[in-house]
Design a protein around this motif. Structure first.
Motif, PDB file in Angstrom:
ATOM      1  N   PHE A 194     -71.265  29.722 -12.002  1.00 49.51           N
ATOM      2  CA  PHE A 194     -71.831  29.503 -13.331  1.00 49.51           C
ATOM      3  C   PHE A 194     -72.311  28.060 -13.455  1.00 49.51           C
ATOM      4  O   PHE A 194     -71.587  27.111 -13.130  1.00 49.51           O
ATOM      5  N   ILE A 195     -73.546  27.920 -13.929  1.00 49.38           N
ATOM      6  CA  ILE A 195     -74.204  26.622 -14.044  1.00 49.38           C
ATOM      7  C   ILE A 195     -74.682  26.438 -15.476  1.00 49.38           C
ATOM      8  O   ILE A 195     -75.021  27.401 -16.168  1.00 49.38           O
ATOM      9  N   ALA A 196     -74.736  25.191 -15.915  1.00 55.15           N
ATOM     10  CA  ALA A 196     -74.930  24.880 -17.327  1.00 55.15           C
ATOM     11  C   ALA A 196     -76.250  25.372 -17.905  1.00 55.15           C
ATOM     12  O   ALA A 196     -76.302  25.794 -19.063  1.00 55.15           O
ATOM     13  N   GLY A 197     -77.349  25.312 -17.155  1.00 55.64           N
ATOM     14  CA  GLY A 197     -78.649  25.685 -17.714  1.00 55.64           C
ATOM     15  C   GLY A 197     -79.640  26.073 -16.647  1.00 55.64           C
ATOM     16  O   GLY A 197     -79.377  25.943 -15.439  1.00 55.64           O
ATOM     17  N   GLY A 198     -80.816  26.535 -17.081  1.00 53.23           N
ATOM     18  CA  GLY A 198     -81.813  27.057 -16.164  1.00 53.23           C
ATOM     19  C   GLY A 198     -82.443  26.010 -15.262  1.00 53.23           C
ATOM     20  O   GLY A 198     -82.606  26.228 -14.061  1.00 53.23           O
ATOM     21  N   THR A 199     -82.825  24.870 -15.826  1.00 51.75           N
ATOM     22  CA  THR A 199     -83.410  23.822 -15.002  1.00 51.75           C
ATOM     23  C   THR A 199     -82.405  23.333 -13.965  1.00 51.75           C
ATOM     24  O   THR A 199     -82.748  23.120 -12.795  1.00 51.75           O
ATOM     25  N   GLN A 200     -81.144  23.168 -14.387  1.00 50.21           N
ATOM     26  CA  GLN A 200     -80.107  22.764 -13.439  1.00 50.21           C
ATOM     27  C   GLN A 200     -79.938  23.816 -12.346  1.00 50.21           C
ATOM     28  O   GLN A 200     -79.787  23.479 -11.165  1.00 50.21           O
ATOM     29  N   ALA A 201     -79.961  25.100 -12.727  1.00 55.25           N
ATOM     30  CA  ALA A 201     -79.816  26.166 -11.738  1.00 55.25           C
ATOM     31  C   ALA A 201     -80.951  26.118 -10.726  1.00 55.25           C
ATOM     32  O   ALA A 201     -80.721  26.202  -9.505  1.00 55.25           O
ATOM     33  N   ASN A 202     -82.177  25.985 -11.199  1.00 55.97           N
ATOM     34  CA  ASN A 202     -83.309  25.930 -10.291  1.00 55.97           C
ATOM     35  C   ASN A 202     -83.199  24.747  -9.337  1.00 55.97           C
ATOM     36  O   ASN A 202     -83.399  24.879  -8.129  1.00 55.97           O
ATOM     37  N   ALA A 203     -82.888  23.580  -9.882  1.00 58.69           N
ATOM     38  CA  ALA A 203     -82.827  22.376  -9.060  1.00 58.69           C
ATOM     39  C   ALA A 203     -81.678  22.446  -8.054  1.00 58.69           C
ATOM     40  O   ALA A 203     -81.839  22.067  -6.884  1.00 58.69           O
ATOM     41  N   VAL A 204     -80.525  22.939  -8.480  1.00 57.52           N
ATOM     42  CA  VAL A 204     -79.370  23.016  -7.575  1.00 57.52           C
ATOM     43  C   VAL A 204     -79.618  24.031  -6.469  1.00 57.52           C
ATOM     44  O   VAL A 204     -79.375  23.756  -5.286  1.00 57.52           O
ATOM     45  N   ILE A 205     -80.091  25.216  -6.835  1.00 55.34           N
ATOM     46  CA  ILE A 205     -80.325  26.258  -5.827  1.00 55.34           C
ATOM     47  C   ILE A 205     -81.341  25.790  -4.796  1.00 55.34           C
ATOM     48  O   ILE A 205     -81.113  25.863  -3.584  1.00 55.34           O
ATOM     49  N   ILE A 206     -82.472  25.298  -5.264  1.00 52.96           N
ATOM     50  CA  ILE A 206     -83.540  24.909  -4.344  1.00 52.96           C
ATOM     51  C   ILE A 206     -83.101  23.751  -3.450  1.00 52.96           C
ATOM     52  O   ILE A 206     -83.325  23.764  -2.236  1.00 52.96           O
ATOM     53  N   SER A 207     -82.439  22.761  -4.035  1.00 56.30           N
ATOM     54  CA  SER A 207     -82.091  21.573  -3.252  1.00 56.30           C
ATOM     55  C   SER A 207     -80.950  21.813  -2.277  1.00 56.30           C
ATOM     56  O   SER A 207     -80.838  21.101  -1.269  1.00 56.30           O
ATOM     57  N   THR A 208     -80.093  22.800  -2.546  1.00 57.74           N
ATOM     58  CA  THR A 208     -78.990  23.069  -1.619  1.00 57.74           C
ATOM     59  C   THR A 208     -79.372  24.070  -0.533  1.00 57.74           C
ATOM     60  O   THR A 208     -78.807  24.038   0.565  1.00 57.74           O
ATOM     61  N   VAL A 209     -80.314  24.946  -0.817  1.00 53.21           N
ATOM     62  CA  VAL A 209     -80.744  25.928   0.186  1.00 53.21           C
ATOM     63  C   VAL A 209     -81.718  25.300   1.179  1.00 53.21           C
ATOM     64  O   VAL A 209     -81.635  25.542   2.390  1.00 53.21           O
ATOM     65  N   LEU A 210     -82.636  24.484   0.682  1.00 49.99           N
ATOM     66  CA  LEU A 210     -83.667  23.913   1.551  1.00 49.99           C
ATOM     67  C   LEU A 210     -83.124  22.795   2.432  1.00 49.99           C
ATOM     68  O   LEU A 210     -82.235  22.035   2.031  1.00 49.99           O
TER      69      LEU A 210
END
Length: 341
Positions: free
Chosen positions: A57-73
């Motif tokens: 669970f993540i606080a918000g949508g922008t945070q989710a997008n940034a965290v997912i993209i930056s940790t997967v790539l």
């Protein structure tokens, strides 16, 4: 003022507020280690028919997008998105701020095309200078798109196949996923989405919660030390129960889907009212975002009584605006809007 600007301008569904009251004095561990978050994760796994799904669970949508993209790539990779995609235009460069470029391809009513995606990736590797370029490492889509449109099962399968062919991740932004799932034009189920994408998130902020998104890695593919990296990026709440309680409530007795179905019904009534009044639609949306073209004179008049979103200028005399329904929209509000229209 009639509230049609977005689907998060009002608080939270009453069932969530009541659950907060009921659990308020129950002491729990922090940072998502609470029993409510664990229960919510199990309910989401069941709804996705994906018992091995890893839910965070993540606080918000922008945070989710940034965290997912930056940790997967990897550090030399970028993410492919439609030129109208949320990460391309409405996130203040948050993806680029993580050190990863957004690689845009044309969007068609908000959607990318599998053949064009394949051509873009193939063209990258055919370029003899690609060693000096940003490598495509992920594809980003949203369901529904920025324009309220939907990927069909056939379209999503084709995009998934391209991603598998080139061994890159497919990420679905589900900020409004409930509204896509409950649209009468949708032919995708939540379990089917879980099978076709590598990671997605279930939006809470825009679907009845106060805040929060549920990130789901579907193939035992969550990046190493993911929770640690979420915290490092400032996207983890100390009171993780705040999000856990909400998603446990949303995924009890199908509340998430009931909220979404109500919102879609209100959107259908909104669309009927706009059609009856002779408004021209900017794009055909089967979800809770409706886009219409108005004259500048009408725009100024509507602003006096209706809260809506500017979308884009059409020409010197016309503007496209967005009207959005939510969990809180009532038939009385639709009737009042119809009178204003």
């Amino acid at each position: 003022m009639l509230a049609f600007a977005n689907d998060y301008s009002k608080g939270a569904h009453p069932a969530i507020l009541q659950r907060f009251i009921d659990t308020n004095r129950d002491p729990q561990p922090g940072y998502g280690q609470d029993t409510y978050s664990a229960s919510a994760a199990e309910k989401i796994q069941a709804a996705c028919d994906c018992p091995d799904a890893q839910v965070t669970f993540i606080a918000g949508g922008t945070q989710a997008n940034a965290v997912i993209i930056s940790t997967v790539l990897k550090d030399y990779q970028g993410v492919i998105a439609a030129d109208t995609g949320h990460v391309s235009i409405h996130e203040a460069g948050s993806i680029e701020y993580t050190g990863h470029k957004v690689l845009t391809i044309p969007g068609h009513d908000g959607k990318i095309d599998a053949q064009e995606l394949a051509a873009y990736i193939r063209g990258f590797y055919d370029d003899e200078n690609h060693i000096q370029m940003v490598y495509p490492g992920m594809v980003y889509i949203s369901q529904p798109t920025e324009y309220g449109t939907l990927y069909s099962k056939q379209e999503l399968t084709a995009i998934s196949d391209v991603c598998h062919q080139y061994d890159i991740s497919l990420f679905m932004d589900g900020a409004r996923l409930g509204y896509g799932l409950m649209s009468p034009e949708n032919d995708l189920t939540l379990p089917e989405i879980a099978k076709l994408v590598d990671v997605f998130y279930i939006g809470g902020t825009k679907v009845g919660a106060l805040c929060g998104e549920a990130v789901v890695f579907t193939h035992n593919n969550q990046p190493e030390y993911f929770n640690n990296r979420v915290k490092r990026r400032g996207a983890q709440l100390a009171k993780g129960r705040l999000i856990g309680v909400q998603f446990e409530t949303l995924f009890t007795d199908n509340l998430y889907f009931k909220i979404s179905a109500h919102t879609i019904e209100m959107a259908a009534q909104l669309k009927a009212a706009l059609t009856e009044k002779g408004y021209q639609f900017f794009i055909a949306s089967p979800t809770n975002q409706q886009f219409v073209v108005v004259t500048n004179e009408k725009l100024a008049a509507l602003k006096q009584e209706v809260d809506f979103s500017f979308w884009e200028k059409i020409d010197d005399d016309h503007t496209a605006i967005r009207l959005v329904t939510s969990w809180a929209t009532t038939e009385e509000e639709i009737a009042a809007l119809k009178a204003v229209l």
